[in-house]
Design an enzyme around this catalytic site. Structure first.
Site, PDB file in Angstrom:
ATOM      1  N   GLU A  85       0.837  -1.187   0.000  1.00  0.00           N
ATOM      2  CA  GLU A  85       0.000   0.000   0.000  1.00  0.00           C
ATOM      3  C   GLU A  85       0.873   1.238   0.000  1.00  0.00           C
ATOM      4  OE1 GLU A  85      -4.055  -1.592   2.045  1.00  0.00           O
ATOM      5  OE2 GLU A  85      -2.639  -0.572   3.331  1.00  0.00           O
ATOM      6  N   CYS A 335      -1.170   6.408   9.046  1.00  0.00           N
ATOM      7  CA  CYS A 335      -0.073   5.623   9.603  1.00  0.00           C
ATOM      8  C   CYS A 335      -0.604   4.478  10.445  1.00  0.00           C
ATOM      9  CB  CYS A 335       0.796   6.478  10.507  1.00  0.00           C
ATOM     10  SG  CYS A 335       1.658   7.733   9.637  1.00  0.00           S
TER      11      CYS A 335
HETATM   12  N1  SAH Z   1       8.470   0.915  10.751  1.00  0.00           N
HETATM   13  C1  SAH Z   1       8.815   2.262  10.790  1.00  0.00           C
HETATM   14  C2  SAH Z   1       8.185   3.075   9.691  1.00  0.00           C
HETATM   15  C3  SAH Z   1       6.751   2.776   9.379  1.00  0.00           C
HETATM   16  S1  SAH Z   1       5.550   3.161  10.605  1.00  0.00           S
HETATM   17  C4  SAH Z   1       8.497   2.863  12.147  1.00  0.00           C
HETATM   18  O1  SAH Z   1       7.824   2.228  12.932  1.00  0.00           O
HETATM   19  O2  SAH Z   1       8.970   3.974  12.401  1.00  0.00           O
HETATM   20  C5  SAH Z   1       5.463   4.926  10.456  1.00  0.00           C
HETATM   21  C6  SAH Z   1       4.898   5.648  11.682  1.00  0.00           C
HETATM   22  O3  SAH Z   1       3.534   5.321  11.905  1.00  0.00           O
HETATM   23  C7  SAH Z   1       5.645   5.317  12.956  1.00  0.00           C
HETATM   24  O4  SAH Z   1       5.951   6.450  13.720  1.00  0.00           O
HETATM   25  C8  SAH Z   1       4.641   4.435  13.628  1.00  0.00           C
HETATM   26  O5  SAH Z   1       4.900   4.332  14.950  1.00  0.00           O
HETATM   27  C9  SAH Z   1       3.337   5.112  13.273  1.00  0.00           C
HETATM   28  N2  SAH Z   1       2.138   4.309  13.533  1.00  0.00           N
HETATM   29  C10 SAH Z   1       2.035   2.971  13.521  1.00  0.00           C
HETATM   30  N3  SAH Z   1       0.784   2.591  13.864  1.00  0.00           N
HETATM   31  C11 SAH Z   1       0.082   3.718  14.109  1.00  0.00           C
HETATM   32  C12 SAH Z   1      -1.272   3.977  14.493  1.00  0.00           C
HETATM   33  N4  SAH Z   1      -2.141   2.996  14.664  1.00  0.00           N
HETATM   34  N5  SAH Z   1      -1.635   5.270  14.642  1.00  0.00           N
HETATM   35  C13 SAH Z   1      -0.784   6.292  14.434  1.00  0.00           C
HETATM   36  N6  SAH Z   1       0.500   6.093  14.066  1.00  0.00           N
HETATM   37  C14 SAH Z   1       0.935   4.826  13.892  1.00  0.00           C
END
Ligand code: SAH
Ligand code: SF4
Length: 342
Positions: A85, A335
């Site tokens: 995605e 995210c």
């Molecule tokens: N794996 C990497 C990059 C992808 S996730 C990481 O974790 O940094 C990108 C961002 O989205 C990260 O800051 C992650 O913590 C956030 N994220 C993941 N799940 C989320 C959610 N349910 N709500 C808001 N942000 C989220």
């Protein structure tokens, strides 16, 4: 598009080198969808390339747009049938940003993140990573959307630092002035904390923005929220961030999703303050408080008012901080909401 492969193929056809160069701008900058659109090419070459090598390695399977028309989500299929995605965002009138995936799934398994629940299927290649950007450039041209896709964040599915080799190749391609021509300062890479790769990023790409997904500032809580913390605990992260700051003069973004009753208590704010202050000069650190996007998990978002209270507390310790609301929540393009049945 695998640019090197296409260039070699054109050479093997006995064509002069400038034929390949004629491809660069139309493909990478203008976002043409087919070789037939290269007006400077002879018909024979258009045919030879069209049959051999489609411009995109990914095929569109599904497209959704948010109610406010500021977020589009595409499901793209790789050549082996795996799906990724990618999201196109319009955070402000003139800015176009894409959020891209670096892996199919993710092995880290953060319990609040939808991608984390599917496990790791495989790494994406540099071609598959950059083709997500190419896909959106093509999309904007097809939809006659004015403006330039200028910002890229590696915050889709996957842990970029667990696929460092391909991610680093993809960064070079995106920043190549004769290809995507994106400014390093307009690209952000986010990691859950694969410590050894943090200083490496500063060395390899000192101008690229760097974000660490912190989410908790005590090992006990972080082991639970970001399980990779068991391999690289906060002490290792602190050292890595310090090393980063020595190599790059860029600000570090610390991401912190506020989860009601889990990591938003006064004690959690105090731990956060202590951790941030132990890393380095406060003008080089910025805490991004993120409003949780609901996923199929037991977590709940901290209410907006309580998020402000949390923010005030850390700001009173002179720490820079913002509260971020993500776009695209109604289409699960935000995210942590990216999840797919493979
Ligand atoms: N794996 C990497 C990059 C992808 S996730 C990481 O974790 O940094 C990108 C961002 O989205 C990260 O800051 C992650 O913590 C956030 N994220 C993941 N799940 C989320 C959610 N349910 N709500 C808001 N942000 C989220
Ligand atoms: Fe992986 Fe990042 Fe999701 Fe954690 S938040 S499971 S590291 S994609």
């Amino acid at each position: 598009m695998n640019w090197e492969q296409v260039r070699t193929f054109i050479k093997e056809l006995g064509e002069p080198a400038y034929r390949a160069d004629q491809l660069r701008k139309p493909v990478f900058e203008e976002g043409i969808s087919s070789y037939a659109e290269i007006s400077t090419w002879p018909e024979s070459l258009k045919k030879a390339l069209g049959g051999q090598d489609p411009i995109l390695s990914l095929t569109l399977k599904e497209m959704t747009v948010s109610n406010d028309q500021r977020c589009w989500k595409a499901v793209l299929e790789c050549r082996d049938g795996k799906k990724v995605e990618t999201v196109l965002l319009r955070p402000s009138e003139a800015r176009w940003t894409t959020c891209i995936s670096s892996q199919v799934g993710c092995a880290v398994g953060c319990p609040f993140c939808a991608t984390g629940q599917m496990g790791l299927k495989r790494n994406l290649s540099a071609e598959e990573i950059t083709d997500q950007v190419l896909f959106w450039r093509q999309f904007m041209r097809r939809e006659k959307i004015a403006g330039r896709l200028s910002h890229v964040v590696y915050m889709g599915m996957g842990e970029p630092f667990s696929n460092y080799a391909e991610v680093s190749r993809s960064l070079k391609i995106l920043m190549d002035q004769s290809l995507f021509n994106l400014a390093a300062r307009h690209i952000s890479v986010s990691t859950s904390g694969i410590a050894p790769k943090i200083a490496l990023l500063a060395e390899d790409f000192p101008q690229v923005n760097f974000a660490l997904s912190l989410h908790a500032a005590s090992d006990e809580l972080r082991n639970f929220l970001v399980p990779v913390n068991k391999a690289y605990p906060l002490e290792k992260i602190r050292e890595a961030l310090k090393a980063y700051l020595q190599k790059s003069s860029r600000k570090i973004f610390l991401e912190y999703i506020l989860l009601k009753g889990t990591n938003d208590r006064p004690q959690d704010a105090e731990n956060l303050i202590r951790f941030v202050r132990s890393v380095g000069p406060l003008e080089l650190l910025h805490v991004n408080l993120i409003i949780f996007n609901q996923t199929d998990s037991p977590f709940e978002a901290t209410a907006e008012n309580d998020a402000r209270v949390f923010q005030k507390k850390i700001m009173s310790a002179k720490i820079h901080s913002t509260v971020r609301q993500n776009l695209g929540r109604d289409i699960e393009g935000a995210c942590g909401q990216l999840i797919l049945k493979q």
